[in-house]
Design a protein around this motif. Structure first.
Motif, PDB file in Angstrom:
ATOM      1  N   VAL A 216       0.835  -1.195  -0.065  1.00 45.28           N
ATOM      2  CA  VAL A 216      -0.090   0.100   0.021  1.00 45.28           C
ATOM      3  C   VAL A 216       0.957   1.506  -0.100  1.00 45.28           C
ATOM      4  O   VAL A 216       1.642   1.409   0.995  1.00 45.28           O
ATOM      5  N   LYS A 217       0.647   2.215  -0.921  1.00 46.80           N
ATOM      6  CA  LYS A 217       1.627   3.291  -1.127  1.00 46.80           C
ATOM      7  C   LYS A 217       0.796   4.584  -0.642  1.00 46.80           C
ATOM      8  O   LYS A 217      -0.278   4.787  -1.250  1.00 46.80           O
ATOM      9  N   GLY A 218       1.144   4.920   0.413  1.00 53.66           N
ATOM     10  CA  GLY A 218       0.596   6.348   0.890  1.00 53.66           C
ATOM     11  C   GLY A 218       0.785   7.715   0.051  1.00 53.66           C
ATOM     12  O   GLY A 218       1.960   7.754  -0.477  1.00 53.66           O
ATOM     13  N   ALA A 219      -0.459   8.279  -0.135  1.00 54.72           N
ATOM     14  CA  ALA A 219      -0.169   9.751  -0.755  1.00 54.72           C
ATOM     15  C   ALA A 219       0.406  10.522  -0.038  1.00 54.72           C
ATOM     16  O   ALA A 219       0.203  10.772   1.104  1.00 54.72           O
ATOM     17  N   ALA A 220       1.037  11.442  -0.525  1.00 60.05           N
ATOM     18  CA  ALA A 220       1.909  12.521  -0.043  1.00 60.05           C
ATOM     19  C   ALA A 220       0.905  13.531   0.563  1.00 60.05           C
ATOM     20  O   ALA A 220       1.058  14.157   1.578  1.00 60.05           O
ATOM     21  N   ALA A 221      -0.191  13.822  -0.038  1.00 57.41           N
ATOM     22  CA  ALA A 221      -1.033  14.986   0.324  1.00 57.41           C
ATOM     23  C   ALA A 221      -2.089  14.551   1.373  1.00 57.41           C
ATOM     24  O   ALA A 221      -2.841  15.235   1.903  1.00 57.41           O
TER      25      ALA A 221
ATOM     26  N   ALA B 172      -9.505 -11.478   9.387  1.00 62.77           N
ATOM     27  CA  ALA B 172     -10.341 -10.375   8.455  1.00 62.77           C
ATOM     28  C   ALA B 172      -9.500  -8.900   8.619  1.00 62.77           C
ATOM     29  O   ALA B 172      -8.849  -8.687   9.556  1.00 62.77           O
ATOM     30  N   GLU B 173      -9.210  -8.417   7.436  1.00 58.89           N
ATOM     31  CA  GLU B 173      -8.353  -6.974   7.065  1.00 58.89           C
ATOM     32  C   GLU B 173      -8.971  -6.345   6.390  1.00 58.89           C
ATOM     33  O   GLU B 173      -9.580  -6.770   5.272  1.00 58.89           O
ATOM     34  N   LEU B 174      -9.430  -5.008   7.020  1.00 58.36           N
ATOM     35  CA  LEU B 174      -9.810  -3.941   6.254  1.00 58.36           C
ATOM     36  C   LEU B 174      -8.785  -2.948   5.629  1.00 58.36           C
ATOM     37  O   LEU B 174      -8.093  -2.348   6.345  1.00 58.36           O
ATOM     38  N   LEU B 175      -8.597  -2.974   4.348  1.00 54.13           N
ATOM     39  CA  LEU B 175      -7.748  -2.046   3.691  1.00 54.13           C
ATOM     40  C   LEU B 175      -8.267  -0.879   3.107  1.00 54.13           C
ATOM     41  O   LEU B 175      -9.312  -0.786   2.568  1.00 54.13           O
ATOM     42  N   PRO B 176      -7.674   0.436   3.345  1.00 52.27           N
ATOM     43  CA  PRO B 176      -8.299   1.704   3.162  1.00 52.27           C
ATOM     44  C   PRO B 176      -8.036   1.964   1.569  1.00 52.27           C
ATOM     45  O   PRO B 176      -7.286   1.352   0.916  1.00 52.27           O
ATOM     46  N   ARG B 177      -8.765   2.987   1.088  1.00 48.70           N
ATOM     47  CA  ARG B 177      -8.573   3.453  -0.130  1.00 48.70           C
ATOM     48  C   ARG B 177      -7.400   4.208  -0.423  1.00 48.70           C
ATOM     49  O   ARG B 177      -6.958   5.268   0.205  1.00 48.70           O
ATOM     50  N   GLN B 178      -6.463   3.515  -0.975  1.00 49.50           N
ATOM     51  CA  GLN B 178      -4.917   3.909  -1.359  1.00 49.50           C
ATOM     52  C   GLN B 178      -4.516   3.215  -2.648  1.00 49.50           C
ATOM     53  O   GLN B 178      -4.972   2.174  -2.991  1.00 49.50           O
ATOM     54  N   PRO B 179      -3.478   3.828  -3.402  1.00 51.02           N
ATOM     55  CA  PRO B 179      -2.821   3.128  -4.194  1.00 51.02           C
ATOM     56  C   PRO B 179      -2.210   1.990  -3.923  1.00 51.02           C
ATOM     57  O   PRO B 179      -1.699   1.874  -2.693  1.00 51.02           O
ATOM     58  N   TYR B 180      -2.213   0.912  -4.727  1.00 55.11           N
ATOM     59  CA  TYR B 180      -1.545  -0.451  -4.197  1.00 55.11           C
ATOM     60  C   TYR B 180      -1.083  -1.026  -5.523  1.00 55.11           C
ATOM     61  O   TYR B 180      -1.505  -0.859  -6.481  1.00 55.11           O
ATOM     62  N   GLU B 181       0.007  -1.918  -5.014  1.00 58.75           N
ATOM     63  CA  GLU B 181       0.410  -2.959  -6.111  1.00 58.75           C
ATOM     64  C   GLU B 181       0.798  -4.266  -5.037  1.00 58.75           C
ATOM     65  O   GLU B 181       1.184  -4.570  -4.204  1.00 58.75           O
TER      66      GLU B 181
ATOM     67  N   GLY C  17      -8.005  -0.730 -12.525  1.00 54.52           N
ATOM     68  CA  GLY C  17      -6.436  -0.771 -12.608  1.00 54.52           C
ATOM     69  C   GLY C  17      -6.327  -1.854 -13.701  1.00 54.52           C
ATOM     70  O   GLY C  17      -6.912  -1.981 -14.674  1.00 54.52           O
ATOM     71  N   VAL C  18      -5.237  -2.819 -13.238  1.00 60.06           N
ATOM     72  CA  VAL C  18      -4.744  -3.926 -14.261  1.00 60.06           C
ATOM     73  C   VAL C  18      -4.350  -4.981 -13.317  1.00 60.06           C
ATOM     74  O   VAL C  18      -4.025  -4.815 -12.153  1.00 60.06           O
ATOM     75  N   HIS C  19      -4.813  -6.361 -14.069  1.00 60.16           N
ATOM     76  CA  HIS C  19      -4.320  -7.317 -13.138  1.00 60.16           C
ATOM     77  C   HIS C  19      -4.239  -8.583 -13.882  1.00 60.16           C
ATOM     78  O   HIS C  19      -4.636  -8.606 -14.951  1.00 60.16           O
ATOM     79  N   ALA C  20      -3.675  -9.423 -13.349  1.00 62.24           N
ATOM     80  CA  ALA C  20      -3.548 -10.997 -13.863  1.00 62.24           C
ATOM     81  C   ALA C  20      -3.689 -12.068 -12.920  1.00 62.24           C
ATOM     82  O   ALA C  20      -3.304 -12.003 -11.740  1.00 62.24           O
TER      83      ALA C  20
ATOM     84  N   PHE D  93      -1.534 -10.824  -9.818  1.00 63.99           N
ATOM     85  CA  PHE D  93      -0.731  -9.520  -9.831  1.00 63.99           C
ATOM     86  C   PHE D  93      -1.859  -8.542 -10.106  1.00 63.99           C
ATOM     87  O   PHE D  93      -2.912  -8.682 -10.765  1.00 63.99           O
ATOM     88  N   SER D  94      -2.001  -7.517  -9.290  1.00 59.87           N
ATOM     89  CA  SER D  94      -2.807  -6.480  -9.382  1.00 59.87           C
ATOM     90  C   SER D  94      -2.478  -5.011  -8.963  1.00 59.87           C
ATOM     91  O   SER D  94      -1.504  -4.946  -8.021  1.00 59.87           O
ATOM     92  N   LEU D  95      -2.904  -4.077  -9.626  1.00 58.87           N
ATOM     93  CA  LEU D  95      -2.378  -2.608  -9.558  1.00 58.87           C
ATOM     94  C   LEU D  95      -3.381  -1.987  -9.701  1.00 58.87           C
ATOM     95  O   LEU D  95      -3.968  -1.933 -10.683  1.00 58.87           O
ATOM     96  N   SER D  96      -3.454  -0.841  -8.994  1.00 59.31           N
ATOM     97  CA  SER D  96      -4.378   0.366  -9.014  1.00 59.31           C
ATOM     98  C   SER D  96      -3.655   1.635  -8.590  1.00 59.31           C
ATOM     99  O   SER D  96      -3.108   1.769  -7.297  1.00 59.31           O
TER     100      SER D  96
END
Length: 283
Positions: A10-15, A31-40, A59-62, A88-91
């Motif tokens: 999970v990549k945190g946004a700077a802003a 159970a894990e609740l992931l927040p809305r963030q860019p991820y790979e 995003g894209v995935h395979a 593989f998944s990226l958004s």
């Protein structure tokens, strides 16, 4: 970067400071609740994974392939990754996402995503409320909602549980044994996984057999028995509601009160007053 249990980095946004990843475990289940963030995410699943989108994602995935494709998943949709599947998944934006692992899954099946299922929507939103809330920890409630989601996943994956054996398994002798186990452990931590493990059954089969025999899910039945013992303690003159709560397996006075109101339509204090008014409370 943070890694979730489904392999996301999970990549945190700077802003904007992101919400934390929230986790809840019940026995082997997580159970894990992931927040809305860019991820790979790039991983090979070492166990079945259930996913649920609370909002649209793209995003894209395979899945199980080197062919990367664009994807767009709608809100309130189920996803499934079987054990051994290469993912593989990226958004660039992500979306709030629920991940469940550690559950028994009857069958394998192909991975899927963006699958609509109305009962799963209700269970997932209720589970998110529990994970986000500041109410006392309630493993039975978490376990019941995870069970409901896994059952819906199995139906969507084409593995409807075989209920024929479950309907005949619960003999009177077995039910008596289960009752004794529940009564002996009401004052401590107790989950349906514990009962199923003691009988060397899968949690899903045990839950189906129990409900077929009693008309109640084992989760609901355990809470019923805890409330019955709490009522007996109140009727016998126990004054301290916190002590009553802990004696019957609730985490606090507030947890006991919430269960009383939900199941019986009355608070423990009001119930105790009703006993006094009826002359049932001892001197």
């Amino acid at each position: 970067m943070k890694d979730g249990i489904d392999g996301r980095s999970v990549k945190g946004a700077a802003a904007m400071v992101p919400e934390p990843i929230r986790r809840q475990t019940v026995g082997r289940w997580a159970a894990e609740l992931l927040p809305r963030q860019p991820y790979e995410a790039r991983y090979v699943a070492d166990r079945p994974i259930l996913g649920f989108t609370f909002e649209s994602q793209s995003g894209v995935h395979a899945y199980a392939s080197d062919r990367v494709r664009p994807f767009r998943a709608g809100p309130n949709r189920l996803a499934y990754v079987p054990r051994g599947c290469d993912v593989f998944s990226l958004s660039s934006a992500g979306g709030e996402y629920l991940v469940l692992t550690g559950f028994e899954f009857e069958g394998t099946g192909a991975p899927f995503s963006d699958r609509s299922d109305l009962p799963a929507v209700a269970a997932a939103h209720a589970l998110r409320r529990l994970i986000l809330s500041d109410v006392p920890d309630d493993p039975l409630r978490h376990e019941a909602l995870i069970t409901a989601l896994v059952e819906r996943l199995q139906l969507q994956a084409g593995h409807a549980p075989d209920r024929r054996g479950a309907e005949t398994w619960m003999t009177a002798a077995r039910l008596k044994c289960i009752d004794e186990m529940i009564e002996a452990r009401l004052g401590g931590a107790l989950t349906v996984q514990d009962l199923a493990d003691a009988l060397r059954l899968s949690t899903g089969f045990f839950a189906r057999a129990f409900k077929a025999a009693t008309g109640r899910s084992p989760h609901a039945y355990i809470v019923d028995r805890r409330l019955a013992r709490a009522r007996a303690l109140l009727a016998s003159g126990t004054k301290d509601l916190s002590a009553v709560a802990l004696a019957v397996g609730f985490s606090s006075h507030a947890h006991l009160t919430a269960a009383f109101r939900q199941r019986l339509g009355i608070s423990p204090s009001a119930f105790r007053r009703s006993l006094a008014a009826a002359g049932a409370e001892p001197c």
